[in-house]
Design an enzyme around this catalytic site. Structure first.
Site, PDB file in Angstrom:
ATOM      1  N   SER A 121     -13.589  -8.102  79.904  1.00  0.00           N
ATOM      2  CA  SER A 121     -14.841  -8.133  80.663  1.00  0.00           C
ATOM      3  C   SER A 121     -16.046  -7.913  79.744  1.00  0.00           C
ATOM      4  O   SER A 121     -15.919  -7.439  78.611  1.00  0.00           O
ATOM      5  CB  SER A 121     -14.819  -7.056  81.751  1.00  0.00           C
ATOM      6  OG  SER A 121     -14.850  -5.766  81.163  1.00  0.00           O
ATOM      7  N   GLU A 156     -18.196  -5.673  80.021  1.00  0.00           N
ATOM      8  CA  GLU A 156     -18.281  -4.242  79.721  1.00  0.00           C
ATOM      9  C   GLU A 156     -17.388  -3.879  78.547  1.00  0.00           C
ATOM     10  O   GLU A 156     -17.782  -3.108  77.653  1.00  0.00           O
ATOM     11  CB  GLU A 156     -17.895  -3.427  80.962  1.00  0.00           C
ATOM     12  CG  GLU A 156     -18.877  -3.517  82.121  1.00  0.00           C
ATOM     13  CD  GLU A 156     -18.754  -4.793  82.935  1.00  0.00           C
ATOM     14  OE1 GLU A 156     -19.606  -5.026  83.796  1.00  0.00           O
ATOM     15  OE2 GLU A 156     -17.793  -5.569  82.707  1.00  0.00           O
ATOM     16  N   GLN A 197      -0.424 -18.252  79.476  1.00  0.00           N
ATOM     17  CA  GLN A 197      -0.562 -16.937  78.844  1.00  0.00           C
ATOM     18  C   GLN A 197      -0.207 -15.824  79.824  1.00  0.00           C
ATOM     19  O   GLN A 197      -0.802 -15.737  80.899  1.00  0.00           O
ATOM     20  CB  GLN A 197      -2.003 -16.769  78.363  1.00  0.00           C
ATOM     21  CG  GLN A 197      -2.318 -15.404  77.764  1.00  0.00           C
ATOM     22  CD  GLN A 197      -3.730 -15.346  77.221  1.00  0.00           C
ATOM     23  OE1 GLN A 197      -4.037 -15.923  76.190  1.00  0.00           O
ATOM     24  NE2 GLN A 197      -4.613 -14.649  77.928  1.00  0.00           N
ATOM     25  N   GLY A 198       0.731 -14.990  79.450  1.00  0.00           N
ATOM     26  CA  GLY A 198       1.167 -13.893  80.303  1.00  0.00           C
ATOM     27  C   GLY A 198       0.690 -12.552  79.782  1.00  0.00           C
ATOM     28  O   GLY A 198       1.462 -11.825  79.137  1.00  0.00           O
ATOM     29  N   TYR A 199      -0.554 -12.230  80.043  1.00  0.00           N
ATOM     30  CA  TYR A 199      -1.119 -10.952  79.611  1.00  0.00           C
ATOM     31  C   TYR A 199      -1.357 -10.038  80.817  1.00  0.00           C
ATOM     32  O   TYR A 199      -0.713  -9.018  80.981  1.00  0.00           O
ATOM     33  CB  TYR A 199      -2.449 -11.153  78.871  1.00  0.00           C
ATOM     34  CG  TYR A 199      -2.337 -11.638  77.440  1.00  0.00           C
ATOM     35  CD1 TYR A 199      -1.128 -12.050  76.892  1.00  0.00           C
ATOM     36  CD2 TYR A 199      -3.466 -11.714  76.630  1.00  0.00           C
ATOM     37  CE1 TYR A 199      -1.047 -12.504  75.584  1.00  0.00           C
ATOM     38  CE2 TYR A 199      -3.391 -12.166  75.319  1.00  0.00           C
ATOM     39  CZ  TYR A 199      -2.190 -12.561  74.799  1.00  0.00           C
ATOM     40  OH  TYR A 199      -2.109 -12.998  73.510  1.00  0.00           O
ATOM     41  N   SER A 200      -2.322 -10.401  81.673  1.00  0.00           N
ATOM     42  CA  SER A 200      -2.768  -9.519  82.756  1.00  0.00           C
ATOM     43  C   SER A 200      -1.667  -9.263  83.781  1.00  0.00           C
ATOM     44  O   SER A 200      -0.822 -10.125  84.052  1.00  0.00           O
ATOM     45  CB  SER A 200      -3.977 -10.123  83.470  1.00  0.00           C
ATOM     46  OG  SER A 200      -5.088 -10.200  82.613  1.00  0.00           O
ATOM     47  N   GLU A 256      -9.587 -16.759  71.610  1.00  0.00           N
ATOM     48  CA  GLU A 256      -9.831 -17.094  73.016  1.00  0.00           C
ATOM     49  C   GLU A 256     -11.267 -16.787  73.404  1.00  0.00           C
ATOM     50  O   GLU A 256     -11.922 -17.563  74.096  1.00  0.00           O
ATOM     51  CB  GLU A 256      -8.876 -16.312  73.920  1.00  0.00           C
ATOM     52  CG  GLU A 256      -9.130 -16.566  75.401  1.00  0.00           C
ATOM     53  CD  GLU A 256      -8.317 -15.666  76.319  1.00  0.00           C
ATOM     54  OE1 GLU A 256      -8.651 -15.581  77.511  1.00  0.00           O
ATOM     55  OE2 GLU A 256      -7.355 -15.043  75.833  1.00  0.00           O
TER      56      GLU A 256
END
Length: 279
Positions: A264, A266, A3-6, A126
């Site tokens: 996160s 938060e 997965q290429g997100y961040s 996810e």
């Protein structure tokens, strides 16, 4: 698949991603970087969020591409975590670099500039679809066994009233995680989207998991001092302090990331406050 997100500087604020895909005839040319990409060194393909427009809201200029990991211009750099794992090819996460990578236009998922919508939907699965309950329950049983082998003032730690109180409270939190997961999977069974329950399950599942690793470190005390050589599969170093102790600190350090990835805690609280409480 990986997965290429961040990206560096674009994790929780994913809409700020900068990896760029420019349309050139029947291809996109991709340049940029992804980070924390789990098992990219084993993956054949990566599904990737890329920026195809800088107009309008940031979320409206993101597209969803499928990219062959064997494409020229893709390079990987392993990231070694604080859990001590250094064995070649046994690392977990990577940086992925794209330099003039050509991707056929037919590898675009859905419509151009609509990738944010697709990614949000996938994140619901996810976050909630990781089956936290069984893993937490197994770790809890290991912790019970561990507490019977560790001594406190001449008696097994498992006999200490304060320890038993902590274990009872943790057991109830695991029960709650399992109940939330059953609600999550029930919604899938009826054909509904996971919705906000994905955030609830992800947030509480990871936080309770961290509590388990924290209690395990407390149980073994100084036996939990991390020995890097123990993490190598060809190591001949014998663990000191009883069964399971050599894995306690690495699991503790590795689990620090769980309340960050996938959104996160938060971020999850903000999602729930807005969607469920109207704040």
């Amino acid at each position: 698949w990986c997965q290429g997100y961040s990206e560096p500087g674009s994790g929780s604020d994913l809409a700020s991603l900068r990896t760029k895909a420019e349309r050139q005839g029947d291809h996109y040319v991709v340049n940029g970087q992804k980070i924390w990409t789990t098992n990219a060194h084993f993956a054949d393909w990566i599904f990737c969020l890329v920026r195809t427009s800088n107009e309008g809201k940031r979320q409206e200029g993101i597209s969803f591409l499928l990219i062959d990991m064997k494409s020229p211009g893709i390079t990987l750099d392993p990231i070694y975590l604080v859990d001590g794992t250094r064995t070649p090819m046994r690392h977990e996460v990577n940086q992925v670099f794209f330099t003039d990578v050509k991707v056929p236009v037919e590898n675009l998922v859905g419509e151009e500039n609509k990738g944010w919508t697709y990614a949000k939907y996938l994140l619901e699965f996810e976050r909630g679809g990781q089956a936290f309950g069984p893993r937490l329950r197994k770790a809890y049983r290991h912790l019970q066994t561990l507490s019977k082998t560790q001594m406190s003032e001449g008696e097994p730690l498992s006999a200490d009233p304060q320890w038993r109180e902590k274990m009872a409270a943790l057991g109830m939190e695991i029960d709650a995680v399992e109940m939330n997961e059953l609600m999550f999977y029930s919604s899938l069974k009826t054909g509904d989207a996971p919705g906000n329950m994905g955030s609830v399950v992800k947030m509480r599942g990871t936080e309770v998991g961290q509590k388990l690793t924290e209690l395990a470190v407390e149980a073994v005390g100084w036996y939990g001092t991390p020995f890097t050589e123990l993490r190598n599969y060809d190591s001949n170093v014998v663990p000191v302090g009883g069964e399971y102790v050599d894995d306690v600190s690495p699991r503790y350090f590795n689990n620090r990331k769980t309340t960050i990835y996938g959104g996160s805690s938060e971020v999850q609280r903000n999602v729930l406050a807005k969607a469920m409480l109207g704040l």
